[in-house]
Every structure is written in C-alpha cells, then in structure tokens.
Design an enzyme around this catalytic site. Sequence first.
Site, PDB file in Angstrom:
ATOM      1  NE  ARG A  86      -0.498  -0.930   4.874  1.00  0.00           N
ATOM      2  CZ  ARG A  86      -0.290  -0.142   5.918  1.00  0.00           C
ATOM      3  NH1 ARG A  86      -0.764   1.079   5.923  1.00  0.00           N
ATOM      4  NH2 ARG A  86       0.383  -0.584   6.963  1.00  0.00           N
ATOM      5  CB  ILE A 138       3.544  11.204   0.602  1.00  0.00           C
ATOM      6  CG1 ILE A 138       4.984  11.722   0.335  1.00  0.00           C
ATOM      7  CG2 ILE A 138       2.951  10.533  -0.630  1.00  0.00           C
ATOM      8  CD1 ILE A 138       5.129  12.802  -0.705  1.00  0.00           C
ATOM      9  CB  SER A 149      11.580  10.880   5.963  1.00  0.00           C
ATOM     10  OG  SER A 149      10.799  11.966   6.421  1.00  0.00           O
ATOM     11  CB  VAL A 174      11.916  -5.408   6.570  1.00  0.00           C
ATOM     12  CG1 VAL A 174      11.227  -5.641   5.241  1.00  0.00           C
ATOM     13  CG2 VAL A 174      11.316  -4.230   7.322  1.00  0.00           C
ATOM     14  CB  ALA A 202      17.249   8.666  15.036  1.00  0.00           C
ATOM     15  CE1 TYR A 255       9.225   7.432   9.398  1.00  0.00           C
ATOM     16  CE2 TYR A 255       9.588   9.795   9.229  1.00  0.00           C
ATOM     17  CZ  TYR A 255       9.228   8.592   8.646  1.00  0.00           C
ATOM     18  OH  TYR A 255       8.869   8.554   7.319  1.00  0.00           O
ATOM     19  CG  ASN A 315       8.002   1.949   0.538  1.00  0.00           C
ATOM     20  OD1 ASN A 315       7.847   3.167   0.489  1.00  0.00           O
ATOM     21  ND2 ASN A 315       7.022   1.130   0.904  1.00  0.00           N
TER      22      ASN A 315
HETATM   23  P1  NAP Z   1       2.164   3.114   4.814  1.00  0.00           P
HETATM   24  O1  NAP Z   1       1.070   3.485   3.884  1.00  0.00           O
HETATM   25  O2  NAP Z   1       1.911   3.145   6.290  1.00  0.00           O
HETATM   26  O3  NAP Z   1       2.708   1.647   4.386  1.00  0.00           O
HETATM   27  C1  NAP Z   1       3.745   1.063   5.108  1.00  0.00           C
HETATM   28  C2  NAP Z   1       4.200  -0.172   4.383  1.00  0.00           C
HETATM   29  O4  NAP Z   1       5.291  -0.760   5.106  1.00  0.00           O
HETATM   30  C3  NAP Z   1       3.121  -1.261   4.303  1.00  0.00           C
HETATM   31  O5  NAP Z   1       3.259  -1.933   3.082  1.00  0.00           O
HETATM   32  C4  NAP Z   1       3.464  -2.196   5.452  1.00  0.00           C
HETATM   33  O6  NAP Z   1       3.011  -3.536   5.272  1.00  0.00           O
HETATM   34  C5  NAP Z   1       4.995  -2.135   5.388  1.00  0.00           C
HETATM   35  N1  NAP Z   1       5.635  -2.525   6.638  1.00  0.00           N
HETATM   36  C6  NAP Z   1       5.574  -1.908   7.838  1.00  0.00           C
HETATM   37  N2  NAP Z   1       6.300  -2.575   8.732  1.00  0.00           N
HETATM   38  C7  NAP Z   1       6.845  -3.631   8.094  1.00  0.00           C
HETATM   39  C8  NAP Z   1       7.690  -4.704   8.479  1.00  0.00           C
HETATM   40  N3  NAP Z   1       8.156  -4.820   9.726  1.00  0.00           N
HETATM   41  N4  NAP Z   1       8.045  -5.619   7.543  1.00  0.00           N
HETATM   42  C9  NAP Z   1       7.581  -5.519   6.271  1.00  0.00           C
HETATM   43  N5  NAP Z   1       6.782  -4.529   5.843  1.00  0.00           N
HETATM   44  C10 NAP Z   1       6.411  -3.601   6.754  1.00  0.00           C
HETATM   45  O7  NAP Z   1       3.448   4.017   4.605  1.00  0.00           O
HETATM   46  P2  NAP Z   1       3.838   5.057   3.437  1.00  0.00           P
HETATM   47  O8  NAP Z   1       3.331   6.385   3.850  1.00  0.00           O
HETATM   48  O9  NAP Z   1       3.521   4.505   2.134  1.00  0.00           O
HETATM   49  O10 NAP Z   1       5.413   5.096   3.657  1.00  0.00           O
HETATM   50  C11 NAP Z   1       6.306   4.309   2.907  1.00  0.00           C
HETATM   51  C12 NAP Z   1       7.716   4.760   3.229  1.00  0.00           C
HETATM   52  O11 NAP Z   1       7.844   6.145   2.938  1.00  0.00           O
HETATM   53  C13 NAP Z   1       8.093   4.593   4.702  1.00  0.00           C
HETATM   54  O12 NAP Z   1       9.438   4.216   4.801  1.00  0.00           O
HETATM   55  C14 NAP Z   1       7.908   5.994   5.246  1.00  0.00           C
HETATM   56  O13 NAP Z   1       8.704   6.221   6.375  1.00  0.00           O
HETATM   57  C15 NAP Z   1       8.339   6.831   4.059  1.00  0.00           C
HETATM   58  N6  NAP Z   1       7.825   8.194   4.080  1.00  0.00           N
HETATM   59  C16 NAP Z   1       6.479   8.427   4.063  1.00  0.00           C
HETATM   60  C17 NAP Z   1       6.029   9.749   4.080  1.00  0.00           C
HETATM   61  C18 NAP Z   1       4.558  10.085   4.072  1.00  0.00           C
HETATM   62  O14 NAP Z   1       4.239  11.275   4.237  1.00  0.00           O
HETATM   63  N7  NAP Z   1       3.659   9.156   3.856  1.00  0.00           N
HETATM   64  C19 NAP Z   1       6.950  10.806   4.136  1.00  0.00           C
HETATM   65  C20 NAP Z   1       8.312  10.519   4.135  1.00  0.00           C
HETATM   66  C21 NAP Z   1       8.739   9.203   4.099  1.00  0.00           C
HETATM   67  P3  NAP Z   1       1.492  -3.962   5.678  1.00  0.00           P
HETATM   68  O15 NAP Z   1       0.575  -3.358   4.645  1.00  0.00           O
HETATM   69  O16 NAP Z   1       1.516  -5.451   5.620  1.00  0.00           O
HETATM   70  O17 NAP Z   1       1.247  -3.431   7.058  1.00  0.00           O
END
Ligand code: NAP
Length: 246
Positions: free
Chosen positions: A14, A187, A141, A63, A156, A154, A89
Amino acid sequence: MFAGKTAIITGGSRGIGAACAVKLAGQGADIAILAAHMSEKARETAELIEKMGRKVQIYVCDVSDFTQVSETVETIIKDFSHIDILVNNAGITKDKLIIQMTEEDIDSVIDTNLKGCMYVTKACIRSFMRQKSGRIVNIASVVGLMGNAGQANYAASKAGVVGFTKSIAKEYASKGITCNAVAPGFICTDMTGALNEGQIEAIKGNIPCGRFGQAEEVAELVSFLAGDNSTYITGEVIKIDGGMYI
Ligand code: NAP
C-alpha cells in the site's frame, strides 16, 4: 524500460510502496512485494499488477527479522531467477516526545526503518554483485534531514538510512550497483491519514507548493533512479517535498 527485470519492493502492499510497484510494473518489471501482512490491500495491488501482464508475488516478511529477510530473498531469487531492483520502502512511525517514548517505540522504529533497510540490502547484494548491476532506492524522509519534534526515533532512523545509502554507494559503485535515497515530505498515505484537519492545514502552510504530495509522484522519482537514465547518479538523497525543506 524494465522489461525482463525483477524488482523487490518492501512495504509494496500500500501507499508509496504500492505506487512504486505499479509504476515499475507498468514499465515492464516483474514485482516481488514484501509486506508485514497478507492484507486486502496487498492482494489488490498484486491483482492490479497481474492485470498489467506482469508476474507478481506477495511475500509476508518482517523486514526487522534478519533470518526471515535472508530466507525470503533466497526464495524470491529462486522464484524469479534474478533480482535487478530493490526499493527499501517499508517503514513505520511511533510519534511521541522523547520523554514519553518507550523502549519499544524506539526499537521498533529503528528495527523496521533502518535495520530492515540494511537487512534487505545485505540479502540482495551478492546477487547484484554476481550480475555486476543493481539498483537500490531507499525511501528516507525530509524529517531525517531536518529533524522534527515528536519524531526523534523516526528522524534518527531516516538519518541512518541516509548514511547507509551513501556508504553502500561507495562500497558498490565499482560493481555496477547504484544506491540512492529519496526523501519525501508529506505524502497522502495511511501514514499521514491520522493527521486531523488542523494539523493538515498547519503543515500545508509550511509547504511552498501548498499541498501534500501523492504516492505516484514519489514513484516517478523512484522509477527514474531505478532506471537506465540515472546510471551516473549514486549516493544521492533527493528531496520530494513540495519545497518544504528548502
Ligand atoms: P504506509 O502506507 O503506512 O505503508 C507502510 C508499508 O510498510 C506497508 O506496506 C506495510 O506492510 C509495510 N511494513 C511496515 N512494517 C513492516 C515490516 N516490519 N516488515 C515488512 N513490511 C512492513 O506508509 P507510506 O506512507 O507509504 O510510507 C512508505 C515509506 O515512505 C516509509 O518508509 C515511510 O517512512 C516513508 N515516508 C512516508 C512519508 C509520508 O508522508 N507518507 C513521508 C516521508 C517518508 P502492511 O501493509 O503489511 O502493514
């Protein structure tokens, strides 16, 4: 662009990961999705990729578990015969002021976001070296660059991802492997879905573009860094934040 290539996308069920999986599949890549759960969203993402005529498989893998990661990557190499692209990711947040943070809040975020990125990269690197090619794109990020009150764990973890990215770039550039990071701002995904209207408006006030980004916009950048038009870029951290951290 990616015909005949295989991409591993951690957290590809997702949000940003799913957008990356769909983007790369749309350009011809076969996709291995790593996710924490076998969820409805993971199945929907896989179905979408299947409809594009690409091979796709979901692997439930934490992971932050070294053994699970090593075994899962071995299985993926057997299933797909090779891997060409890794998008690290998967990530979580446990936001609190440091004074309120528990040991679990600190450990789980570092273990998933930073150690997870290291474990999956380590598991893939031999295969990339044998092929003398590989593309690693880590999702960091802007918070890892600028810091953020309430996100010390986060920030760190993501600052660690930046240091890791630059180190891997230096270690493997001579082997045809590039390693870059993208640093998104805010995002629209489940991760930012918990913010209330007041918080969203306050944040938007600090974004020159005046809006949150879309996962597909991040996927465009990831696709560029994973593709053939970025062969001389490595060790870079590219912000994608609507100008929030200029
Ligand atoms: P998200 O919608 O919450 O999705 C998180 C994803 O990570 C899901 O697919 C989840 O799997 C997977 N996940 C979490 N813990 C895991 C684990 N221990 N092992 C394997 N998979 C795991 O997050 P997102 O917003 O798309 O963020 C994706 C990346 O972008 C992250 O690294 C986040 O820190 C970074 N980021 C996001 C933003 C933002 O504003 N959204 C900004 C900067 C950086 P499940 O579906 O199975 O739970």
